[in-house]
Design an enzyme around this catalytic site. Structure first.
Site, short mmCIF file in Angstrom:
data_model
loop_
_atom_site.label_atom_id
_atom_site.label_comp_id
_atom_site.label_asym_id
_atom_site.label_seq_id
_atom_site.Cartn_x
_atom_site.Cartn_y
_atom_site.Cartn_z
N ASN A 151 -2.97 -1.63 -9.84
CA ASN A 151 -3.38 -0.40 -10.52
C ASN A 151 -3.15 0.86 -9.70
OD1 ASN A 151 -5.12 1.17 -12.57
ND2 ASN A 151 -6.20 1.48 -10.62
N TYR B 218 7.55 10.33 -11.64
CA TYR B 218 6.43 9.54 -12.19
C TYR B 218 6.90 8.66 -13.37
CZ TYR B 218 1.77 8.33 -13.93
OH TYR B 218 0.66 7.66 -14.39
N LYS C 66 7.30 4.55 -13.61
CA LYS C 66 6.59 3.74 -14.62
C LYS C 66 7.57 2.99 -15.53
CE LYS C 66 2.33 4.67 -13.33
NZ LYS C 66 1.44 3.63 -12.77
P1 NAD Z 1 -6.99 7.91 -9.50
O1 NAD Z 1 -6.20 8.94 -8.77
O2 NAD Z 1 -8.35 8.26 -9.99
O3 NAD Z 1 -7.08 6.57 -8.63
C1 NAD Z 1 -5.95 6.09 -7.99
C2 NAD Z 1 -6.30 4.87 -7.17
O4 NAD Z 1 -5.10 4.47 -6.49
C3 NAD Z 1 -7.35 5.14 -6.11
O5 NAD Z 1 -8.22 4.02 -6.00
C4 NAD Z 1 -6.53 5.29 -4.82
O6 NAD Z 1 -7.23 4.82 -3.67
C5 NAD Z 1 -5.34 4.40 -5.10
N1 NAD Z 1 -4.17 4.87 -4.36
C6 NAD Z 1 -3.50 6.04 -4.51
N2 NAD Z 1 -2.53 6.13 -3.58
C7 NAD Z 1 -2.58 5.01 -2.83
C8 NAD Z 1 -1.85 4.51 -1.73
N3 NAD Z 1 -0.87 5.21 -1.16
N4 NAD Z 1 -2.20 3.31 -1.21
C9 NAD Z 1 -3.20 2.59 -1.74
N5 NAD Z 1 -3.93 3.00 -2.80
C10 NAD Z 1 -3.62 4.20 -3.33
O7 NAD Z 1 -6.02 7.43 -10.67
P2 NAD Z 1 -6.29 6.91 -12.17
O8 NAD Z 1 -6.12 8.08 -13.07
O9 NAD Z 1 -7.50 6.07 -12.26
O10 NAD Z 1 -4.97 6.03 -12.33
C11 NAD Z 1 -4.91 4.64 -12.07
C12 NAD Z 1 -3.60 4.14 -12.61
O11 NAD Z 1 -3.49 4.47 -13.98
C13 NAD Z 1 -2.37 4.72 -11.93
O12 NAD Z 1 -1.38 3.73 -11.77
C14 NAD Z 1 -1.91 5.79 -12.91
O13 NAD Z 1 -0.53 6.02 -12.80
C15 NAD Z 1 -2.26 5.13 -14.22
N6 NAD Z 1 -2.43 6.04 -15.35
C16 NAD Z 1 -3.42 6.97 -15.36
C17 NAD Z 1 -3.56 7.80 -16.47
C18 NAD Z 1 -4.65 8.85 -16.56
O14 NAD Z 1 -4.63 9.67 -17.51
N7 NAD Z 1 -5.62 8.85 -15.66
C19 NAD Z 1 -2.67 7.71 -17.55
C20 NAD Z 1 -1.67 6.74 -17.48
C21 NAD Z 1 -1.56 5.91 -16.39
#
Ligand code: NAD
Length: 249
Positions: free
Chosen positions: A92, A157, A161
């Protein structure tokens, strides 16, 4: 659900969508290993979970996902502590991007790909042998609606994906014979802290374009992950499941 006592590894499990996934598995009776990028954020997540339920079986680590040796060390420690290896891997961790093509340099592009694609592949490559040994396992990758729809800036990005979907579908074909299912979820705009901090009018404007007229909650994404992880999804592999209120669908 058949998740009781399963060992689940969730990268990016300290906040947002990942934290909801961790909590969902714990509430289903699984034992969870959450990964984050920093000690402080991992400790904070562990404390928050323990405050919610003292009985949760959860471990936390912060390996550098670009270093194979740190991941291997973490996996060995998990095996020692839980006397079991990973049954379910949720890739994730991810970073997003909004730069214009005119502002990119190679390093920036590589940084996004490194977290979203390289680290996902590395973690998967190091976990699937343990699943193969058991003849059963599940990998679930967090993709995004931009993996189907793209976006108007931050092209690294969506590029990353689209690669996640390609990795998901390729590994599903390769690993099916070993009893390992590989799927992805493609969240739409999800109300994590960053999004919640936006102005209410911006949120309302975003919601107006979504058929279900609301942003996703982290729990919406976690529910889809839980479904794909459990035996109710035992004939599903290679799928990219949209969880976006119908925005891309
Ligand atoms: P967030 O930024 O709140 O959390 C990201 C998590 O990834 C954190 O736990 C962080 O510690 C970890 N992380 C980031 N960089 C890292 C690294 N270099 N090494 C290890 N861990 C790392 O993000 P979120 O919004 O909860 O997103 C989680 C996933 O969902 C991601 O893959 C994101 O692309 C995807 N996503 C999010 C959304 C959204 O609207 N929030 C939409 C589509 C997809």
């Amino acid at each position: 659900m058949s998740l009781k006592n399963k060992v689940v590894l969730v990268s990016g499990g300290t906040r947002g969508i990942g934290y909801a996934i961790v909590k969902g598995f714990l509430d289903s009776g699984a034992r969870v290993v959450l990964l984050g990028s920093r000690k402080e954020s991992v400790d904070r997540a562990l404390t928050k979970l323990k405050n919610e339920n003292e009985a949760y079986e959860v471990l936390g680590y912060y390996p550098d996902l670009s270093k194979e040796n740190e991941i291997v060390e973490m996996l060995e420690d998990v095996k020692k502590k839980l006397a079991a290896s990973v049954d379910i891997l949720v890739n994730n961790a991810g970073i997003s991007d909004a730069k214009s093509i005119y502002e990119y340099d190679d390093t920036h592009f590589a940084d996004v790909m490194q977290v979203n694609v390289d680290a996902m592949f590395r973690l998967t490559r190091l976990c699937v042998p343990m699943m193969k040994e058991k003849g059963k396992g599940v990998v679930i990758n967090t993709s995004s609606m931009v993996s189907l729809y793209a976006q108007t800036s931050g092209s690294a990005y969506p590029t990353s994906k689209f690669a996640v979907n390609g990795m998901t579908k390729s590994l599903a074909r390769e690993l099916g014979k070993d009893g390992i299912r590989v799927n992805a979820v493609a969240p739409g705009i999800t109300a994590t802290d960053m999004v919640k901090a936006l102005d209410q009018t911006i949120i309302e404007r975003m919601a107006a374009n979504i058929p279900l007229r609301r942003l996703g909650e982290s729990e919406d994404i976690a529910n889809a992950v839980l479904f794909l992880a459990c035996d109710a999804a035992s004939y599903i592999t290679g799928a990219v499941l949209s969880v976006d209120g119908g925005f891309v669908g």
